[in-house]
Design a protein around this motif. Structure first.
Motif, mmCIF file in Angstrom:
data_model
loop_
_atom_site.group_PDB
_atom_site.id
_atom_site.type_symbol
_atom_site.label_atom_id
_atom_site.label_comp_id
_atom_site.label_asym_id
_atom_site.label_seq_id
_atom_site.Cartn_x
_atom_site.Cartn_y
_atom_site.Cartn_z
ATOM 1 N N VAL A 1 0.909 -1.280 -0.056
ATOM 2 C CA VAL A 1 -0.081 -0.028 -0.017
ATOM 3 C C VAL A 1 0.824 1.247 -0.067
ATOM 4 O O VAL A 1 0.640 2.191 -0.721
ATOM 5 N N MET A 2 1.811 1.103 0.862
ATOM 6 C CA MET A 2 2.795 2.439 1.048
ATOM 7 C C MET A 2 3.977 2.649 0.013
ATOM 8 O O MET A 2 4.540 3.543 -0.108
ATOM 9 N N GLY A 3 4.178 1.628 -0.514
ATOM 10 C CA GLY A 3 5.567 1.334 -1.202
ATOM 11 C C GLY A 3 6.679 1.658 -0.702
ATOM 12 O O GLY A 3 6.990 1.356 0.499
ATOM 13 N N ASP A 4 7.746 2.632 -0.997
ATOM 14 C CA ASP A 4 8.724 2.911 -0.528
ATOM 15 C C ASP A 4 8.712 4.132 0.575
ATOM 16 O O ASP A 4 9.619 4.579 1.468
ATOM 17 N N GLU B 1 -5.629 7.403 7.194
ATOM 18 C CA GLU B 1 -6.696 6.702 7.155
ATOM 19 C C GLU B 1 -7.003 5.801 5.880
ATOM 20 O O GLU B 1 -7.495 4.733 5.978
ATOM 21 N N ALA B 2 -6.683 6.816 4.985
ATOM 22 C CA ALA B 2 -7.175 5.824 3.520
ATOM 23 C C ALA B 2 -6.330 4.779 3.435
ATOM 24 O O ALA B 2 -6.646 3.615 2.755
ATOM 25 N N GLU B 3 -4.988 4.925 3.791
ATOM 26 C CA GLU B 3 -3.940 3.753 3.319
ATOM 27 C C GLU B 3 -4.406 2.404 4.103
ATOM 28 O O GLU B 3 -4.210 1.548 3.897
ATOM 29 N N ILE B 4 -4.782 2.839 5.568
ATOM 30 C CA ILE B 4 -5.153 1.697 6.479
ATOM 31 C C ILE B 4 -6.204 1.028 5.855
ATOM 32 O O ILE B 4 -6.206 -0.079 6.034
ATOM 33 N N GLN B 5 -7.410 1.783 5.143
ATOM 34 C CA GLN B 5 -8.533 1.022 4.903
ATOM 35 C C GLN B 5 -7.847 0.136 3.482
ATOM 36 O O GLN B 5 -8.405 -0.732 3.587
ATOM 37 N N ARG B 6 -7.134 0.658 2.967
ATOM 38 C CA ARG B 6 -6.451 -0.292 1.817
ATOM 39 C C ARG B 6 -5.700 -1.398 2.310
ATOM 40 O O ARG B 6 -5.856 -2.479 1.597
#
Ligand SMILES: [Zn+2]
Length: 513
Positions: free
Chosen positions: A154-157, A165-170
């Motif tokens: 999700v976060m890459g490098d 929040e959006a990343e945690i949802q992904r």
């Protein structure tokens, strides 16, 4: 898009089930009667005498049994017959596919190993599982979804920060996918680079997804050294907030500052268990750990002399840290930081910084074995009924735990040191991991259960792997059966490959789909 991939997944599942049926019919074992064995049923009950009949991959009967016409009989006088050992924390993720015979694992009596530990897992899970079904191994496997693996997807490098929040949802969506594919739960390695930047909330969010589907949370906690108590409290909080069973990986107190505090550590855990937290732990039977060189310095100031100095002191000095892998200069392998410092005529701190500069330039990772745990702490942990045996090693491991763990507990801790009774040691290798996995028909020797079995000599069973010869095979394990198929016979592997991929509740994933 989603529907399409689901359709593709069911096609793949159909193909796998067809392959399964073919293989199963080929490998269908005949009826076998094992007589005169001392039976350890895996529950911790005293050994009992009797016979065990194995048919169609399962235990057909136990008790006073007479051979049926044409039935093969095996006289197991003097031997102990137990359920096959389950290794809940195994690092054969990449090596099993290259060594399907898994000799170092079978020679210990392991019949199921679980990979994807410490936050790192194969991805997507399904393709790893499919490979293992198309090219089955000698033993069964299970798989976790790794927190760091998902975080990097999700976060890459850009992972050196807390997630939005959006990343945690992904990440939660990825976790849901992994559970649909058969993950046993979520694993994390919060002491390691990618996982270390995660907030507690992020881990709770993913653990909740695993919990919804009956998975559990297995964690290498944020700190096993000076901040081991804070890290333990975070782990318990994650279990309580996500309402998820917790498996504490390789419990240890790994630095001078916390050594000898096992009783206090156990007290914190007992209190959580009393509050209703479903908390189990595991432990490998060595006073030395194996990890990467950077974990030694908790504040990540790897080139700061003050930080490095404090870190080396916490481990009792550079003589306690042995380099096992150093790509920039392989001649360093097998030597301690103290030894290398002396040879290069520099201080241990300078030596550490030089090793880090070298690995950074080569984009490699240095591996190190650190001798920093007290035997009294290990003993205290092993004597807790909620602590099971795991290897934290696997095929090709450079730490002797990869090839020696289970016989070492049986030989050294049970037979020689009397830390545990033999039935209790076996329980920690069988029904206790099965309980954590939610598997009802493995890990116990009872009628109807799968015939994953190990037959060993309680007088001679012993590990032989050492830090200089880490892959030496163990002795004393005479025979191993996986689903009733003989896989290990008098010190040698057989050619059959009955291994399956097992999911939650122990379902054989290929057959269930
Ligand atoms: Zn770990």
């Amino acid at each position: 898009m989603r529907r399409l991939s689901l359709f593709a997944a069911s096609l793949a599942a159909l193909a796998i089930s067809a392959a399964f049926l073919l293989r199963f019919s080929r490998a269908k074992p005949e009826s076998l009667l094992i007589v005169n064995a001392r039976i350890a049923d895996g529950t911790g009950a005293p050994l009992s005498k009797g016979s065990v009949r194995v048919a169609n991959g399962r235990i057909a009967a136990i008790g006073e049994l007479k051979p049926e016409p044409g039935e093969t009989t095996l006289d197991a006088r003097g031997m102990v017959l137990a359920p096959g050992f389950i290794d809940l924390h195994n690092h054969s993720d990449d090596t099993l596919a290259k060594d399907l015979a898994a000799e170092t694992q079978l020679s210990q009596g392991i019949t199921t190993l679980v990979v994807g530990a410490d936050g790192d897992s194969p991805w997507p899970l399904q393709s790893w599982m499919q490979t293992m079904e198309e090219h089955p191994a000698a033993l069964n496997v299970g798989l976790f979804a790794g927190h760091a693996t998902i975080r990097k997807l999700v976060m890459g490098d850009d992972f050196k920060r807390t997630a939005t929040e959006a990343e945690i949802q992904r990440m939660q969506e990825k976790m849901r996918e992994a559970m649909q594919q058969g993950a046993l739960g979520l694993s994390s390695g919060l002491e390691y680079e990618v996982g270390s930047y995660a907030s507690t909330d992020e881990v709770v969010a993913l653990a909740k997804v695993a919990a919804e589907d009956g998975g559990f949370y297995m964690t290498h906690i944020r700190d096993e050294a000076d901040k081991a108590f804070e890290a333990l409290k975070e782990e318990i909080a994650i279990g309580e907030r996500a309402h998820i069973p917790v498996e504490h990986s390789h419990i240890k107190l790994g630095t001078v500052g916390v050594q000898g505090k096992a009783a206090e550590y156990i007290k914190v855990i007992e209190e959580a268990r009393k509050r209703g937290v479903d908390f189990l732990a595991d432990c490998y039977p060595y006073d030395a750990w194996h990890s990467n060189l950077k974990v030694v310095v908790p504040d990540k100031q790897y080139k700061n002399a003050k930080s490095v100095g404090a870190a080396l002191a916490a481990y009792g000095g550079g003589s306690h840290l042995l380099i096992t892998d150093y790509a920039p200069n392989p001649s360093y392998e097998g030597r301690s930081i103290a030894d290398l410092a002396k040879a290069n005529n520099i201080s241990e701190v300078e030596m550490y910084i030089q090793l880090i500069r070298g690995e950074d330039a080569a984009h490699s990772e240095t591996e190190v074995i650190g001798q920093s745990m007290l035997e009294s702490d290990i003993k205290a942990f092993y004597q807790q009924p909620w602590v099971m045996v795991v290897s934290d090693g696997g095929i090709g491991s450079k730490h002797p735990r990869g090839a020696g763990t289970f016989p070492r507990v049986l030989g050294l801790y049970a037979r020689e040191k009397h830390w545990l009774t033999l039935p209790e040691a076996i329980r920690k290798m069988t029904s206790l991991p099965a309980q954590r996995l939610g598997w009802k028909d493995r890990g116990v020797l009872k009628q109807g259960a799968f015939a994953d079995l190990v037959l060993f000599d309680p007088e001679t069973v012993k590990d032989r792997s050492t830090f200089t010869d880490p892959e030496a095979l163990s002795q004393g394990v005479e025979k191993v059966w996986v689903q009733g198929v003989l896989m290990w016979d008098s010190g040698k592997p057989t050619a059959a490959r009955p291994g399956h991929v097992l999911g939650r509740r122990g379902v054989i994933l290929s057959a269930a789909n």
